[in-house]
Scaffold this active site. Sequence first.
Site, PDB file in Angstrom:
ATOM      1  N   THR A  17      37.227  38.760  45.592  1.00  0.00           N
ATOM      2  CA  THR A  17      35.342  38.724  45.502  1.00  0.00           C
ATOM      3  C   THR A  17      35.389  37.262  46.058  1.00  0.00           C
ATOM      4  O   THR A  17      33.980  37.250  45.973  1.00  0.00           O
ATOM      5  CB  THR A  17      35.061  39.095  43.941  1.00  0.00           C
ATOM      6  N   THR A  97      41.052  39.055  42.165  1.00  0.00           N
ATOM      7  CA  THR A  97      41.793  39.061  40.958  1.00  0.00           C
ATOM      8  C   THR A  97      42.897  39.911  40.871  1.00  0.00           C
ATOM      9  O   THR A  97      43.337  39.870  39.816  1.00  0.00           O
ATOM     10  CB  THR A  97      40.354  39.215  39.645  1.00  0.00           C
ATOM     11  N   ASP A  98      41.923  40.615  41.404  1.00  0.00           N
ATOM     12  CA  ASP A  98      42.775  42.383  40.728  1.00  0.00           C
ATOM     13  C   ASP A  98      44.270  42.551  40.219  1.00  0.00           C
ATOM     14  O   ASP A  98      45.264  43.079  39.991  1.00  0.00           O
ATOM     15  CB  ASP A  98      42.702  43.402  41.375  1.00  0.00           C
TER      16      ASP A  98
END
Length: 330
Positions: A17, A97-98
Amino acid sequence: MNTSSLPRIAVLATGGTIAGQAGDASKTAGYKAGVVGVDKLLDAVPALASVASIHAEQVASIDSKDMSLALWSALAARVETLLKQDDIDGVVITHGTDTLEETAYFLHLTVKSEKPVVLTAAMRPSTALSADGPLNLLNAVTVAASKNAAGQGVLVAFNNQIHSARDVTKTSTYAVDAFRSPEVGVLGFVQDGRVEFQRSVTKPHTTASEFAIAEKWPSVEIVASYADASRVMVDALVAAGVKGIVVAGTGNGSMHANITQALSDAVKQGVSVVRASRVGSGHVMHNGAASDDALGTISAGTLNPYKARVLLLLALAANKKDLQRVFDTY
Ligand code: SIN
């Protein structure tokens, strides 16, 4: 400014992101991750010029949900090569971030260097009003450029906080303070150019780790226990030939009786089984005679199921037999 005296930091971009793009600046969901190139990410942070001399590389452009062992291996190898160079003082990795916590822990256990390695990310795409990526990137480079970050293992700089790769986990689907290190807390802080460490990790990592990138990776999967769980998933994994299973158990890594029976059968067929917890904080204690010793299972301690999978992958690839010692150590 004489930039030749600044620390030399390599920024490796992988997507996420932080490199996301939406059609509308008011959108913080419904964007495409991993599309903006590393040069544009760096251009958005002019203040970097007074913190470090930057060498940039685009290693991948993915949404980190699609992270792979092949990319982990390539990334670890590239980080190590760069850190062996006299003209590189530290590495920053921009990431989604995942699965950031999994990549960070993998690197924490495989990169053999004392030089700083810092991951960062963003919860809002680069096109968003109040995008969090630029400040996170500046702070990550600031941490990587700090002498105090050397020897601390792989770090995550996010929302002004510095976390250890060992403990950090994503805890929110939307908030800009999405990362926490449950129970143990942050290592320190980074703000306005100041880097302050308040504790360090005691578990071995990087140069003290016994693990390395493997030529061939074993198949290791995760199953969950929940009300009314059946043994279907475990049996399917065993039939597919997995070498390791991590169970995201309830509470102290407890499991539905159906799953317990299936995992007991799996262990008898040579599958290594690690009990972790789906709770999100706390530890999974070794149950001794009551469970682990009878079943032949390993307890994950404070590692969440996703990090326990990383450690089990590395341990099985290294042909370790004393898996409980491995989990007690790392
Ligand atoms: C990703 O993990 O690549 C997408 C989500 C994010 O970075 O927040």
